[in-house]
Structure formats: structure tokens, C-alpha cells
Design an enzyme around this catalytic site. Sequence first.
Site, short mmCIF file in Angstrom:
data_model
loop_
_atom_site.label_atom_id
_atom_site.label_comp_id
_atom_site.label_asym_id
_atom_site.label_seq_id
_atom_site.Cartn_x
_atom_site.Cartn_y
_atom_site.Cartn_z
N LYS A 181 0.11 4.30 -0.23
CA LYS A 181 -0.50 5.50 0.40
C LYS A 181 -0.28 6.73 -0.47
O LYS A 181 -0.24 6.62 -1.69
CB LYS A 181 0.04 5.67 1.82
N GLU A 211 -5.05 -5.53 10.53
CA GLU A 211 -4.02 -4.51 10.76
C GLU A 211 -4.27 -3.82 12.09
O GLU A 211 -5.07 -2.87 12.16
CB GLU A 211 -4.06 -3.48 9.64
N ASN A 242 0.87 -1.18 0.00
CA ASN A 242 0.00 0.00 0.00
C ASN A 242 0.91 1.23 0.00
O ASN A 242 1.54 1.54 1.00
CB ASN A 242 -0.88 -0.03 1.26
N SER A 302 3.85 -2.68 10.23
CA SER A 302 5.31 -2.65 10.38
C SER A 302 5.99 -3.97 9.98
O SER A 302 6.97 -4.37 10.60
CB SER A 302 5.71 -2.24 11.80
N GLU A 311 -6.51 4.27 8.11
CA GLU A 311 -6.36 5.71 7.85
C GLU A 311 -7.63 6.27 7.21
O GLU A 311 -8.01 7.41 7.48
CB GLU A 311 -5.13 5.95 6.97
N GLY A 360 2.72 1.81 10.81
CA GLY A 360 3.63 2.95 10.66
C GLY A 360 4.32 3.35 11.96
O GLY A 360 4.91 4.42 12.06
N HIS A 402 -9.12 0.66 5.16
CA HIS A 402 -7.84 0.92 5.82
C HIS A 402 -8.06 1.83 7.02
O HIS A 402 -8.89 2.74 6.98
CB HIS A 402 -6.84 1.55 4.83
C1 PEP Z 1 -0.44 -0.17 6.22
O1 PEP Z 1 -0.59 1.03 6.15
O2 PEP Z 1 -1.29 -0.92 5.74
C2 PEP Z 1 0.75 -0.67 6.91
C3 PEP Z 1 0.75 -1.91 7.31
O3 PEP Z 1 1.77 0.22 7.08
P1 PEP Z 1 3.23 -0.11 7.70
O4 PEP Z 1 3.70 -1.36 7.04
O5 PEP Z 1 4.06 1.09 7.35
O6 PEP Z 1 3.03 -0.28 9.17
#
Ligand code: PEP
Length: 252
Positions: free
Chosen positions: A11, A169, A9, A215, A99, A175, A97
Site C-alpha cells: 500500500k 478479500e 501489498n 488480516s 481501497e 486491515g 483492490h
Molecule cells: C489487503 O489490503 O489486501 C489486506 C489483506 O490487508 P490486511 O492483511 O492488512 O488485512
Amino acid sequence: MRKNIVAGNWKMNNDLKATRKLVKQIRKSIKKAELDNTRVIVAPTFVNLATAVKRAKKSKLEVAAQNMHQATNGAFTGEISADMLKSVGVKTVILGHSERRAYFGETDAILAEKVDAALSNKLEVIFCFGEELADRKTGKEETVVGSQIEKALFHLEADAYKKIVLAYEPVWAIGTGETASPEQAQDMHAFIRKTLADKYGNEVADSVSILYGGSVKPANAKEIFSKPDVDGGLIGGAALNSKDFYAIVSAF
Ligand code: PEP
């Protein structure tokens, strides 16, 4: 047999030039890889989807959108419909997601509509959900996750799950550099599969790929992906670097 999936992703990162470059690098890196049961997907920004689809053609790389509006068309300034995604060759869309939920007010009810719109347009959905830190600290993670799944997906018929990928997630791991331990991921994925089995039966539950996101990086991917109910990852930060992303793909 359900597929393993590594999905990046991107973003709000990568302009046109950077999109061309990263697609080219990933396409090249996975060319010789043995990906018999593993799908590799990237999700660039809307404006770069058409370019990414073109550049990924005749390769093993797939392209997804990061979001989509639930309406067919109309007065929704700034939004993108399922039809528009299809018209540029996109076959998969990420929905829900954290966000989108946190910054753009996407509720379970809105997400249920988005899922319906995507599926009725024959788009595959990567459906994201996960608990916040406060939920985990108070032992409510399964209640929260169970409710997110139920409210957005349980109106669907069993057949719809042929076009659904789930992405757990935990919000506290996105992040932040903080990762759920492989055991925490496995426990939650097993709970998710049982939730599906209770509603739709084992055949559906066993056929759905459940990705972990939060992460994931080259250093931890192998251990997380080795868990029986973890079928891959949704990757944010580490998906922006082709070497890191390929190292994660290679973890299978
Ligand atoms: C995400 O935004 O779906 C995500 C998992 O981000 P990150 O890997 O940076 O934690």
C-alpha cells in the site's frame, strides 16, 4: 498444478530506504526456503518499483504493481500505464483492490478495461474482489462476489486465465484484525471455483490460483492455507515486517 502464492501489498508504505531494506530482508529469508510450488511477490509503491525489481533480481522474489491505468498513454495526470510498468521490469499488477474501489471510484466496468489493458500487455493480473460487511450480514456475499467476477472477467476467453490470479478479500476483514474463518474462506473459494467452472469448465477453474486476503498473519495463515481451495494469501499489514511475512510464506 496451480501455484501457491503469497503476495504482500505494501500500500502507501515504505520510502526508498525502507523498500531497499525490506526487499533485502525478504530476499534473504526466502533464499534457502523450499518454494517449489510457492511464489513470493511484493507490491511496493510505483516510485519504488524499479528499485525493488533491481534488488530482487536473481532471487525467488517477484515484484508487482498495486494498480495501473487502462489507457496506453496520454493526458491522465498522475497515472501509470502497463507499458511503464513493463519498462521497469514489472510482470504482475494488482487490480480491483477494495481501497481502489472505495476511495478512487474504480467500478467493475473500469476494472474490466484495466484487466484487458494488462493482459494485452502480457502482464499477469492479481484480481481482487470481495463483499462488504452489510452484504455478508444479509447473506448476499455470493451474489456480490459472483457479480464482481462476472462483470470484470467473464468477457475473457478461457486462455486469458493463464495470466489471472484471483484474490478474495472480504472488505470487512481488510486491515480490521477481523479474519474470515478458514471455513468461511473455503466456502467462498469453492463458490468462486464453481463459478469459474460453470463458465469455463473444470480445467480452467482448477488451474487458477485463488488467494485469500484479510488480516492474514503468522498465527492464522497455516489454518487458512490448509483449506483445499485456498492457494495462498494477499497480505497487507503483516507484509510490512519481514519476519511476519516469511512466517506466512512458511505456512505452506
Ligand atoms: C489487503 O489490503 O489486501 C489486506 C489483506 O490487508 P490486511 O492483511 O492488512 O488485512
